[in-house]
Design an enzyme around this catalytic site. Structure first.
Site, PDB file in Angstrom:
ATOM      1  CD  GLN A  25      -1.730  -2.285   1.877  1.00 15.27           C
ATOM      2  OE1 GLN A  25      -0.580  -2.752   1.810  1.00 15.27           O
ATOM      3  NE2 GLN A  25      -2.709  -2.907   2.529  1.00 15.27           N
ATOM      4  CG  ASP A  36      -6.778  -0.475  10.125  1.00 16.65           C
ATOM      5  OD1 ASP A  36      -5.564  -0.218  10.050  1.00 16.65           O
ATOM      6  OD2 ASP A  36      -7.525  -0.549   9.139  1.00 16.65           O
TER       7      ASP A  36
HETATM    8  C1  LIG Z   1      -6.688   5.735   7.463  1.00 16.18           C
HETATM    9  S1  LIG Z   1      -6.860   4.086   7.918  1.00 16.18           S
HETATM   10  C2  LIG Z   1      -5.688   3.337   6.873  1.00 16.18           C
HETATM   11  C3  LIG Z   1      -5.232   2.038   7.445  1.00 16.18           C
HETATM   12  O1  LIG Z   1      -5.879   0.936   6.780  1.00 16.18           O
HETATM   13  C4  LIG Z   1      -4.874   0.116   6.231  1.00 16.18           C
HETATM   14  O2  LIG Z   1      -5.173  -1.237   6.232  1.00 16.18           O
HETATM   15  P1  LIG Z   1      -5.718  -1.920   4.860  1.00 16.18           P
HETATM   16  O3  LIG Z   1      -4.907  -1.348   3.738  1.00 16.18           O
HETATM   17  O4  LIG Z   1      -5.489  -3.401   5.101  1.00 16.18           O
HETATM   18  O5  LIG Z   1      -7.177  -1.567   4.793  1.00 16.18           O
HETATM   19  C5  LIG Z   1      -3.684   0.392   7.120  1.00 16.18           C
HETATM   20  O6  LIG Z   1      -3.809  -0.227   8.372  1.00 16.18           O
HETATM   21  C6  LIG Z   1      -3.772   1.886   7.235  1.00 16.18           C
HETATM   22  O7  LIG Z   1      -3.017   2.484   8.241  1.00 16.18           O
END
Ligand SMILES: CSC[C@H]1O[C@H](OP(=O)(O)O)[C@H](O)[C@@H]1O
Length: 336
Positions: A185, A226
């Protein structure tokens, strides 16, 4: 363009699995389609999941007006599509509460969730930029992890919202973005957003972030969340906990930017949170090939728990909580 929105009785979302090379909008007009999009991280990030949860109930209410049982079943399926981010269930519950008033009320509540997310993120971003400027001094160099930008929200971003506010104020020198294995990400989404913002940035492998801090290249860590529990433990993308340890060792503030909707006062500590474990293919396969011998066992934690004692500040749209010096989300004490 918003990351997720409501158009002509359907959900429209950026397909984040296609970024950074293709910007593709996905139209979702079934509950099954939404559940699949959440599970595959087409839609991802706690605030964006909150919006998806609310819009999913709105979709169900429109598809089955006068069939509360069907809507309740749909809501349950959406709520459990991913277990860790509290905002998914929070968004579902927000919209479901209006069902007795009819589908129009449900849609109106879901749209309110979207507008509130934008307002909250702008407010917490300004608050976080001010706190960092006062505590650390400008210009700042920020280490990020995963993606907590506009792609993780309806718009604007949380951690990258703070970065955006610092940049707009001329108080940001550089961002070091950790790539964030296994789904990258950071490399795919955060770098894409920083380039769009015109923010100077450098991509590093996750295991180099500690050296970035130890060498003083970054003067603050800013991440999203999260779920934040009542005692101030922070559940975020796996790799956040070791980054917090490295920040403590380097004497660099560990800042978590999140809306109040990510604070879960009903859960006492991080030990009480279900940490999503995802399939091993995300680890052993990349670029269409196998990076590990066939049959290799895996343990793919999607998140980890950063103890409150390692969290310098939690910045929301309403307040700054300083868990490392005794501040707790569940009390009026915010810290020193
Ligand atoms: C602003 S919350 C973003 C948060 O969500 C991501 O997890 P995922 O990509 O698995 O949905 C990650 O924990 C980020 O910090």
């Amino acid at each position: 363009m918003r990351t997720i929105d409501w158009r002509h009785d359907r959900i429209v979302a950026i397909d984040q699995t296609r970024l950074p090379h293709e910007l593709v909008l996905m139209e979702i007009d079934t509950v099954e389609g939404l559940v699949d999009a959440v599970k595959r991280l087409v839609i991802r990030g706690a605030p964006a999941l909150g919006a998806a949860g609310a819009l999913g109930v709105a979709l169900a209410a429109r598809l089955g007006p006068g069939d509360p049982a069907m809507v309740a079943t749909a809501a349950a399926a959406i709520r459990t599509a991913r277990p860790t981010a509290v905002n998914l269930a929070w968004g579902v519950d927000r919209a479901l509460a209006r069902l007795p008033e009819g589908s129009e009320a449900v849609v109106a509540e879901a749209l309110a969730v979207l507008e509130e997310d934008v307002a909250c993120n702008r407010a917490l971003s300004a608050r976080g930029a001010s706190w960092l400027t006062e505590r650390v001094g400008a210009p700042l160099a920020v280490q990020t992890h995963c993606n907590a930008g506009s792609l993780a929200c309806v718009e604007w971003g949380t951690a990258l919202g703070v970065v955006r506010a610092l940049h707009d104020r001329g108080a940001l020198a550089h961002v070091y973005a950790a790539e964030t294995r296994p789904l990258l990400q950071g490399a795919r989404l955060t770098v894409w957003e920083l380039a769009q913002m015109g923010v100077p940035h450098t991509l590093v492998v996750d295991s180099a972030a500690a050296t970035v801090l130890a060498r003083g290249l970054a003067t603050a860590v800013v991440v999203g969340a999260d779920r934040i529990t009542a005692n101030g433990d922070v559940i975020n993308k796996v790799g956040t906990y070791p980054l917090a340890l490295a920040a403590a060792q380097a004497g660099v503030p560990m800042v978590v930017a999140a809306p109040e909707s990510t604070i879960d006062l009903s859960t006492p500590t991080g030990n009480d949170v279900e940490i999503e474990v995802r399939g091993g293919d995300e680890i052993v396969r990349w670029g269409g090939g196998e990076v590990a011998p066939a049959g290799t066992g895996t343990l793919n934690f999607a998140f980890d728990v950063t103890p409150a004692a390692l969290v310098t500040a939690i910045v929301t749209e309403r307040r700054v909580i300083e868990p490392a010096t005794g501040g707790r989300p569940d009390s009026t004490v915010t810290g020193q």
